[in-house]
Design a protein around this motif. Sequence first.
Motif, PDB file in Angstrom:
ATOM      1  N   ASP A  89       0.850  -1.188   0.000  1.00 16.73           N
ATOM      2  CA  ASP A  89       0.000   0.000   0.000  1.00 16.73           C
ATOM      3  C   ASP A  89       0.888   1.242   0.000  1.00 16.73           C
ATOM      4  O   ASP A  89       1.633   1.484   0.955  1.00 16.73           O
ATOM      5  CB  ASP A  89      -0.902  -0.012   1.231  1.00 16.73           C
ATOM      6  CG  ASP A  89      -1.980   1.044   1.176  1.00 16.73           C
ATOM      7  OD1 ASP A  89      -1.661   2.199   0.796  1.00 16.73           O
ATOM      8  OD2 ASP A  89      -3.123   0.738   1.517  1.00 16.73           O
ATOM      9  N   THR A  90       0.810   2.036  -1.057  1.00 19.10           N
ATOM     10  CA  THR A  90       1.646   3.228  -1.162  1.00 19.10           C
ATOM     11  C   THR A  90       1.227   4.320  -0.178  1.00 19.10           C
ATOM     12  O   THR A  90       2.056   5.143   0.207  1.00 19.10           O
ATOM     13  CB  THR A  90       1.629   3.788  -2.597  1.00 19.10           C
ATOM     14  OG1 THR A  90       0.283   4.068  -2.985  1.00 19.10           O
ATOM     15  CG2 THR A  90       2.256   2.802  -3.567  1.00 19.10           C
ATOM     16  N   GLN A  91      -0.031   4.320   0.251  1.00 20.30           N
ATOM     17  CA  GLN A  91      -0.461   5.317   1.237  1.00 20.30           C
ATOM     18  C   GLN A  91       0.199   5.032   2.592  1.00 20.30           C
ATOM     19  O   GLN A  91       0.706   5.951   3.240  1.00 20.30           O
ATOM     20  CB  GLN A  91      -1.978   5.311   1.378  1.00 20.30           C
ATOM     21  CG  GLN A  91      -2.495   6.373   2.320  1.00 20.30           C
ATOM     22  CD  GLN A  91      -4.016   6.396   2.380  1.00 20.30           C
ATOM     23  OE1 GLN A  91      -4.668   5.369   2.250  1.00 20.30           O
ATOM     24  NE2 GLN A  91      -4.562   7.575   2.563  1.00 20.30           N
ATOM     25  N   ILE A  92       0.206   3.790   2.988  1.00 21.92           N
ATOM     26  CA  ILE A  92       0.856   3.421   4.253  1.00 21.92           C
ATOM     27  C   ILE A  92       2.358   3.681   4.159  1.00 21.92           C
ATOM     28  O   ILE A  92       2.969   4.216   5.086  1.00 21.92           O
ATOM     29  CB  ILE A  92       0.574   1.950   4.604  1.00 21.92           C
ATOM     30  CG1 ILE A  92      -0.909   1.779   4.938  1.00 21.92           C
ATOM     31  CG2 ILE A  92       1.454   1.478   5.758  1.00 21.92           C
ATOM     32  CD1 ILE A  92      -1.353   0.343   5.102  1.00 21.92           C
ATOM     33  N   ARG A  93       2.953   3.334   3.037  1.00 23.81           N
ATOM     34  CA  ARG A  93       4.387   3.575   2.838  1.00 23.81           C
ATOM     35  C   ARG A  93       4.704   5.055   2.991  1.00 23.81           C
ATOM     36  O   ARG A  93       5.671   5.433   3.661  1.00 23.81           O
ATOM     37  CB  ARG A  93       4.822   3.076   1.465  1.00 23.81           C
ATOM     38  CG  ARG A  93       6.291   3.254   1.196  1.00 23.81           C
ATOM     39  CD  ARG A  93       6.663   2.722  -0.201  1.00 23.81           C
ATOM     40  NE  ARG A  93       8.075   2.774  -0.417  1.00 23.81           N
ATOM     41  CZ  ARG A  93       8.740   3.850  -0.842  1.00 23.81           C
ATOM     42  NH1 ARG A  93       8.097   4.964  -1.081  1.00 23.81           N
ATOM     43  NH2 ARG A  93      10.038   3.811  -1.012  1.00 23.81           N
ATOM     44  N   GLN A  94       3.909   5.917   2.371  1.00 20.36           N
ATOM     45  CA  GLN A  94       4.155   7.360   2.467  1.00 20.36           C
ATOM     46  C   GLN A  94       4.005   7.849   3.893  1.00 20.36           C
ATOM     47  O   GLN A  94       4.794   8.680   4.359  1.00 20.36           O
ATOM     48  CB  GLN A  94       3.218   8.132   1.542  1.00 20.36           C
ATOM     49  CG  GLN A  94       3.541   9.613   1.486  1.00 20.36           C
ATOM     50  CD  GLN A  94       4.958   9.884   1.017  1.00 20.36           C
ATOM     51  OE1 GLN A  94       5.375   9.367  -0.017  1.00 20.36           O
ATOM     52  NE2 GLN A  94       5.707  10.691   1.766  1.00 20.36           N
ATOM     53  N   ARG A  95       3.026   7.349   4.606  1.00 21.26           N
ATOM     54  CA  ARG A  95       2.849   7.760   6.010  1.00 21.26           C
ATOM     55  C   ARG A  95       4.059   7.363   6.854  1.00 21.26           C
ATOM     56  O   ARG A  95       4.503   8.120   7.710  1.00 21.26           O
ATOM     57  CB  ARG A  95       1.576   7.167   6.588  1.00 21.26           C
ATOM     58  CG  ARG A  95       0.343   7.862   6.078  1.00 21.26           C
ATOM     59  CD  ARG A  95      -0.904   7.360   6.738  1.00 21.26           C
ATOM     60  NE  ARG A  95      -2.051   8.067   6.209  1.00 21.26           N
ATOM     61  CZ  ARG A  95      -3.294   7.744   6.468  1.00 21.26           C
ATOM     62  NH1 ARG A  95      -3.562   6.728   7.256  1.00 21.26           N
ATOM     63  NH2 ARG A  95      -4.279   8.438   5.942  1.00 21.26           N
ATOM     64  N   LEU A  96       4.579   6.169   6.617  1.00 20.09           N
ATOM     65  CA  LEU A  96       5.770   5.727   7.356  1.00 20.09           C
ATOM     66  C   LEU A  96       6.985   6.590   7.017  1.00 20.09           C
ATOM     67  O   LEU A  96       7.784   6.931   7.898  1.00 20.09           O
ATOM     68  CB  LEU A  96       6.049   4.252   7.071  1.00 20.09           C
ATOM     69  CG  LEU A  96       5.032   3.271   7.641  1.00 20.09           C
ATOM     70  CD1 LEU A  96       5.297   1.864   7.126  1.00 20.09           C
ATOM     71  CD2 LEU A  96       5.031   3.299   9.163  1.00 20.09           C
ATOM     72  N   LEU A  97       7.131   6.955   5.749  1.00 20.97           N
ATOM     73  CA  LEU A  97       8.220   7.854   5.354  1.00 20.97           C
ATOM     74  C   LEU A  97       8.077   9.212   6.028  1.00 20.97           C
ATOM     75  O   LEU A  97       9.061   9.813   6.489  1.00 20.97           O
ATOM     76  CB  LEU A  97       8.265   8.005   3.828  1.00 20.97           C
ATOM     77  CG  LEU A  97       8.718   6.780   3.062  1.00 20.97           C
ATOM     78  CD1 LEU A  97       8.504   6.984   1.564  1.00 20.97           C
ATOM     79  CD2 LEU A  97      10.181   6.454   3.352  1.00 20.97           C
ATOM     80  N   ASP A  98       6.836   9.731   6.088  1.00 23.02           N
ATOM     81  CA  ASP A  98       6.581  11.008   6.758  1.00 23.02           C
ATOM     82  C   ASP A  98       6.938  10.939   8.231  1.00 23.02           C
ATOM     83  O   ASP A  98       7.559  11.859   8.779  1.00 23.02           O
ATOM     84  CB  ASP A  98       5.119  11.414   6.607  1.00 23.02           C
ATOM     85  CG  ASP A  98       4.742  11.778   5.178  1.00 23.02           C
ATOM     86  OD1 ASP A  98       5.662  12.010   4.349  1.00 23.02           O
ATOM     87  OD2 ASP A  98       3.528  11.825   4.880  1.00 23.02           O
ATOM     88  N   ILE A  99       6.576   9.849   8.884  1.00 20.56           N
ATOM     89  CA  ILE A  99       6.910   9.673  10.308  1.00 20.56           C
ATOM     90  C   ILE A  99       8.419   9.631  10.497  1.00 20.56           C
ATOM     91  O   ILE A  99       8.959  10.278  11.392  1.00 20.56           O
ATOM     92  CB  ILE A  99       6.246   8.387  10.853  1.00 20.56           C
ATOM     93  CG1 ILE A  99       4.736   8.574  10.934  1.00 20.56           C
ATOM     94  CG2 ILE A  99       6.831   8.021  12.228  1.00 20.56           C
ATOM     95  CD1 ILE A  99       3.978   7.279  11.193  1.00 20.56           C
TER      96      ILE A  99
END
Length: 109
Positions: free
Chosen positions: A93-103
Amino acid sequence: MRIHYIDTETHLLAPGCLIPRVVSLAAAVDDGAVNLDVGPEINEAWEAILSDCETNGSILVGHNVAFDLAVLAEATGTLRRILSLYHRGLIRDTQIRQRLLDIARGDAY
């Protein structure tokens, strides 16, 4: 191993209906092939993608993919097969991946 990118378009969400009917399935493969399927063709396209993932270990990718997979499971009766792909680690899931990168960058919201 191939990578399948998917996105669905659906009817609007409504009170008491969190999994709306699917209108179209857009799918792309990492080799450049792109398909947009509507109507009965959605079942055929989805079957081909599922079969490739199950047989060849291909990866399935989407943005907020859990929603798209819920819509497809409801429309095609493939929930068990989708859960098997999750169990095998074949869904991203690219949305979850992006959230983890943001964190990780300290930009969490």
